[in-house]
Write a protein that holds these residues in place. Structure first.
Motif, PDB file in Angstrom:
ATOM      1  N   ALA A  52       0.814  -1.217   0.000  1.00 35.87           N
ATOM      2  CA  ALA A  52       0.000   0.000   0.000  1.00 35.87           C
ATOM      3  C   ALA A  52       0.845   1.264   0.000  1.00 35.87           C
ATOM      4  O   ALA A  52       0.515   2.247   0.666  1.00 35.87           O
ATOM      5  CB  ALA A  52      -0.981  -0.010   1.163  1.00 35.87           C
ATOM      6  N   THR A  53       1.949   1.250  -0.748  1.00 35.50           N
ATOM      7  CA  THR A  53       2.802   2.428  -0.903  1.00 35.50           C
ATOM      8  C   THR A  53       2.861   2.817  -2.383  1.00 35.50           C
ATOM      9  O   THR A  53       2.398   2.081  -3.261  1.00 35.50           O
ATOM     10  CB  THR A  53       4.239   2.149  -0.427  1.00 35.50           C
ATOM     11  OG1 THR A  53       4.829   1.140  -1.276  1.00 35.50           O
ATOM     12  CG2 THR A  53       4.261   1.672   1.019  1.00 35.50           C
ATOM     13  N   ARG A  54       3.459   3.979  -2.638  1.00 35.37           N
ATOM     14  CA  ARG A  54       3.647   4.417  -4.021  1.00 35.37           C
ATOM     15  C   ARG A  54       4.511   3.415  -4.784  1.00 35.37           C
ATOM     16  O   ARG A  54       4.302   3.182  -5.985  1.00 35.37           O
ATOM     17  CB  ARG A  54       4.276   5.808  -4.055  1.00 35.37           C
ATOM     18  CG  ARG A  54       4.441   6.398  -5.458  1.00 35.37           C
ATOM     19  CD  ARG A  54       4.931   7.828  -5.386  1.00 35.37           C
ATOM     20  NE  ARG A  54       5.024   8.428  -6.718  1.00 35.37           N
ATOM     21  CZ  ARG A  54       6.105   8.363  -7.492  1.00 35.37           C
ATOM     22  NH1 ARG A  54       7.189   7.728  -7.062  1.00 35.37           N
ATOM     23  NH2 ARG A  54       6.114   8.927  -8.695  1.00 35.37           N
ATOM     24  N   ASP A  55       5.470   2.805  -4.103  1.00 36.33           N
ATOM     25  CA  ASP A  55       6.326   1.825  -4.762  1.00 36.33           C
ATOM     26  C   ASP A  55       5.534   0.593  -5.184  1.00 36.33           C
ATOM     27  O   ASP A  55       5.784   0.019  -6.255  1.00 36.33           O
ATOM     28  CB  ASP A  55       7.480   1.428  -3.832  1.00 36.33           C
ATOM     29  CG  ASP A  55       8.330   2.626  -3.448  1.00 36.33           C
ATOM     30  OD1 ASP A  55       8.767   3.354  -4.351  1.00 36.33           O
ATOM     31  OD2 ASP A  55       8.537   2.845  -2.241  1.00 36.33           O
ATOM     32  N   GLU A  56       4.597   0.168  -4.353  1.00 30.40           N
ATOM     33  CA  GLU A  56       3.721  -0.925  -4.756  1.00 30.40           C
ATOM     34  C   GLU A  56       2.915  -0.524  -5.994  1.00 30.40           C
ATOM     35  O   GLU A  56       2.750  -1.317  -6.926  1.00 30.40           O
ATOM     36  CB  GLU A  56       2.765  -1.307  -3.624  1.00 30.40           C
ATOM     37  CG  GLU A  56       1.850  -2.471  -3.989  1.00 30.40           C
ATOM     38  CD  GLU A  56       0.604  -2.544  -3.130  1.00 30.40           C
ATOM     39  OE1 GLU A  56       0.600  -3.365  -2.201  1.00 30.40           O
ATOM     40  OE2 GLU A  56      -0.368  -1.808  -3.408  1.00 30.40           O
ATOM     41  N   GLN A  57       2.415   0.714  -6.024  1.00 34.00           N
ATOM     42  CA  GLN A  57       1.632   1.178  -7.166  1.00 34.00           C
ATOM     43  C   GLN A  57       2.479   1.198  -8.432  1.00 34.00           C
ATOM     44  O   GLN A  57       2.000   0.859  -9.524  1.00 34.00           O
ATOM     45  CB  GLN A  57       1.054   2.566  -6.888  1.00 34.00           C
ATOM     46  CG  GLN A  57       0.134   3.069  -7.996  1.00 34.00           C
ATOM     47  CD  GLN A  57      -0.447   4.432  -7.690  1.00 34.00           C
ATOM     48  OE1 GLN A  57      -0.151   5.036  -6.654  1.00 34.00           O
ATOM     49  NE2 GLN A  57      -1.296   4.942  -8.576  1.00 34.00           N
ATOM     50  N   ILE A  58       3.736   1.589  -8.306  1.00 33.95           N
ATOM     51  CA  ILE A  58       4.632   1.590  -9.469  1.00 33.95           C
ATOM     52  C   ILE A  58       4.825   0.159  -9.965  1.00 33.95           C
ATOM     53  O   ILE A  58       4.806  -0.100 -11.182  1.00 33.95           O
ATOM     54  CB  ILE A  58       5.979   2.237  -9.115  1.00 33.95           C
ATOM     55  CG1 ILE A  58       5.793   3.731  -8.852  1.00 33.95           C
ATOM     56  CG2 ILE A  58       7.001   2.023 -10.239  1.00 33.95           C
ATOM     57  CD1 ILE A  58       7.024   4.414  -8.289  1.00 33.95           C
ATOM     58  N   ALA A  59       5.016  -0.779  -9.034  1.00 27.91           N
ATOM     59  CA  ALA A  59       5.166  -2.176  -9.428  1.00 27.91           C
ATOM     60  C   ALA A  59       3.914  -2.679 -10.137  1.00 27.91           C
ATOM     61  O   ALA A  59       3.999  -3.377 -11.165  1.00 27.91           O
ATOM     62  CB  ALA A  59       5.458  -3.033  -8.195  1.00 27.91           C
ATOM     63  N   ALA A  60       2.748  -2.338  -9.616  1.00 31.25           N
ATOM     64  CA  ALA A  60       1.494  -2.748 -10.250  1.00 31.25           C
ATOM     65  C   ALA A  60       1.363  -2.141 -11.645  1.00 31.25           C
ATOM     66  O   ALA A  60       0.885  -2.792 -12.580  1.00 31.25           O
ATOM     67  CB  ALA A  60       0.306  -2.345  -9.373  1.00 31.25           C
ATOM     68  N   THR A  61       1.793  -0.895 -11.789  1.00 36.99           N
ATOM     69  CA  THR A  61       1.732  -0.228 -13.097  1.00 36.99           C
ATOM     70  C   THR A  61       2.677  -0.902 -14.088  1.00 36.99           C
ATOM     71  O   THR A  61       2.344  -1.060 -15.272  1.00 36.99           O
ATOM     72  CB  THR A  61       2.092   1.257 -12.949  1.00 36.99           C
ATOM     73  OG1 THR A  61       1.184   1.867 -12.015  1.00 36.99           O
ATOM     74  CG2 THR A  61       2.001   1.980 -14.277  1.00 36.99           C
ATOM     75  N   TYR A  62       3.843  -1.324 -13.610  1.00 33.58           N
ATOM     76  CA  TYR A  62       4.781  -2.054 -14.470  1.00 33.58           C
ATOM     77  C   TYR A  62       4.149  -3.358 -14.960  1.00 33.58           C
ATOM     78  O   TYR A  62       4.186  -3.683 -16.159  1.00 33.58           O
ATOM     79  CB  TYR A  62       6.069  -2.351 -13.704  1.00 33.58           C
ATOM     80  CG  TYR A  62       7.011  -3.293 -14.420  1.00 33.58           C
ATOM     81  CD1 TYR A  62       7.832  -2.833 -15.448  1.00 33.58           C
ATOM     82  CD2 TYR A  62       7.085  -4.641 -14.076  1.00 33.58           C
ATOM     83  CE1 TYR A  62       8.692  -3.695 -16.109  1.00 33.58           C
ATOM     84  CE2 TYR A  62       7.940  -5.509 -14.730  1.00 33.58           C
ATOM     85  CZ  TYR A  62       8.749  -5.028 -15.746  1.00 33.58           C
ATOM     86  OH  TYR A  62       9.598  -5.887 -16.403  1.00 33.58           O
ATOM     87  N   VAL A  63       3.561  -4.119 -14.046  1.00 31.54           N
ATOM     88  CA  VAL A  63       2.922  -5.377 -14.430  1.00 31.54           C
ATOM     89  C   VAL A  63       1.785  -5.114 -15.409  1.00 31.54           C
ATOM     90  O   VAL A  63       1.635  -5.816 -16.421  1.00 31.54           O
ATOM     91  CB  VAL A  63       2.406  -6.117 -13.190  1.00 31.54           C
ATOM     92  CG1 VAL A  63       1.628  -7.376 -13.595  1.00 31.54           C
ATOM     93  CG2 VAL A  63       3.564  -6.503 -12.276  1.00 31.54           C
TER      94      VAL A  63
END
Length: 463
Positions: A52-63
């Motif tokens: 639930a961080t911005r880094d998780e969101q970036i990872a989700a966007t990459y996928v």
């Protein structure tokens, strides 16, 4: 058959760990593709992809971008490859106390609070050696002190799971090395958070790691009370990445392939390293799901549809999969099977060479059938650690979906440590493991085989 080749990837090709059969060679999972995913997801710049961080969101966007590049569609009813959920998280002041008669111990000095269920609690103390936990009966609501917990952190968390399932209100873990359990959680207490708008069904059992012997003189049967002070809750957003490959027969059902894309973020430094990269946990499983999407989307049209999902916030309590289970773009009754991929980056020494373990292997006929079709998979050698219940597959299994997790090593030595990085992965093993599942999954998506729970194996029917 068109194959997507990424630019800017190192030219070296790692040797495959195992020879491929002619059937498996229909599509080749290239090791440089596997390595490229890991180099991004587990890089220091991603700061450990905290839940639930911005880094998780970036990872989700990459996928999501990879799913789109492979030609996957948005899942039914969705206008994006991302599914967002809001979490409400209690916050604690870090000064919990545990009282038993005239004895009082404090968080930090005497114990680490590993899990807090969302409320203070009291119960009678029960002492159980870890070797007798399976056979010891105690009243629901008891405070269970498990002694002899040492070594592999998986044993400690396995003991917690077993005692929680048996009705413990709190589990106190004691033994040499138990202090390391808090670090495995990223040096933060798991709290009883919940999805916004959804009242928690029940408080989870608390878990404490005892660092002192202050309770050694407290008699069994003494009432023990855990108290913690809550502050204003925090609101966070978590993201699932979802891609959809429609099949030719809408009535044939959907195969669900999953992993979790989050990890612990940053935490207590170990040898000067504070980034918990999560290369194995679970960038490895996320890589597998992306490469299955890569392979299946490039091949002939399948009879069954396939849904590819990489969940957020698994590390905080499987909240991405919990939200997905309540908001699946495909009716759960139409899910033929779910295979979760978790920590497939290293070989477990207790499994046959080159194979993954399959949690809950004897609960259904899915694992054996996949093995018969070439998947490098076998039984879980650690049933006492309850791995079947400790990954995202369990959320769907509780709803009756035949759902299991394929994993490389139950608790790899780098588990929840900063050295869970790409340098500690066995990339040839990981590539071969992914390769071995491609054609069995393709077969599953083209056949009329419907996996079934074996008698007594369906967790949705367990009391």
């Amino acid at each position: 058959m068109k194959r997507v080749v990424r630019g800017g990837v190192a030219a070296c090709v790692l040797a495959m760990a195992l020879p491929m059969t002619a059937q498996q060679a229909a599509w080749t999972v290239k090791p440089e593709w596997v390595k490229a995913h890991e180099e991004f997801l587990a890089s220091d710049v991603m700061a450990g992809r905290g839940s639930a961080t911005r880094d998780e969101q970036i990872a989700a966007t990459y996928v999501a971008s990879e799913f789109e590049g492979y030609g996957l569609q948005h899942a039914p009813g969705m206008s994006s490859y991302l599914q967002m959920a809001t979490l409400i998280s209690p916050r604690l002041d870090g000064h919990a106390t545990l009282s038993a008669g005239s004895v009082s111990v404090s968080e930090g000095k005497d114990f680490d609070l590993l899990v807090y269920g969302g409320s203070d609690l009291s119960g009678k103390l029960v002492r159980v050696p870890i070797t007798e936990l399976k056979t010891t009966k105690f009243e629901r609501g008891s405070i269970v002190l498990v002694t002899g917990v040492a070594g592999d952190p998986g044993k400690g968390f396995g003991a917690y799971t077993a005692a929680r399932r048996a009705g413990a209100a709190a589990v106190l873990l004691q033994g040499e090395g138990v202090e390391g359990l808090y670090g495995v959680l990223g040096s933060q207490t798991k709290v009883g958070m919940h999805l916004e708008g959804v009242k928690p069904e029940r408080a989870q059992a608390a878990a404490l790691a005892l660092k002192s012997a202050a309770l050694d003189g407290v008699a069994a049967g003494t009432v023990v009370t855990l108290s913690a002070k809550e502050m204003a809750p925090a609101k966070m957003e978590t993201f699932n990445a979802i891609g959809y490959l429609p099949g030719s027969d809408p009535k044939a059902g959907t195969i669900l392939l999953t992993a979790h894309l989050d990890h612990l973020g940053t935490g207590k430094p170990v040898n000067g390293d504070a980034i918990y990269n999560g290369a194995n946990d679970d960038a490895a499983g996320t890589t597998a799901v992306m490469e299955f999407a890569h392979a299946l989307a490039a091949g002939p049209k399948l009879r069954r549809s396939v849904l590819f999902v990489c969940y957020g916030s698994e590390e905080m309590g499987e909240y991405g999969s919990l939200y997905f289970g309540a908001h699946s773009p495909v009716p759960l009754k139409d899910l033929v099977a779910n295979i979760e991929f978790e920590m497939i980056g290293n070989q477990d020494p207790k499994t046959p060479k080159g194979t993954l373990l399959f949690t809950g292997y004897d609960r259904s006929n899915l694992g054996l059938t996949l093995k018969e079709h070439g998947a490098l998979v076998g039984p879980d050698p650690y049933p006492e650690q309850h791995f079947f219940e400790r990954s995202d597959n369990y959320q769907l299994a509780l709803k009756g979906v035949v759902a299991h997790t394929a994993a490389g090593w139950g608790t790899v030595p780098t588990y929840h440590q900063p050295n869970d990085d790409i340098a500690h992965l066995d990339l040839p093993f990981m590539t071969a493991a992914i390769q071995s599942f491609v054609e069995p999954i393709r077969w599953l998506a083209t056949s009329d085989f419907v996996p079934k729970w074996n008698p007594g194996g369906d967790p949705s029917k367990e009391k």
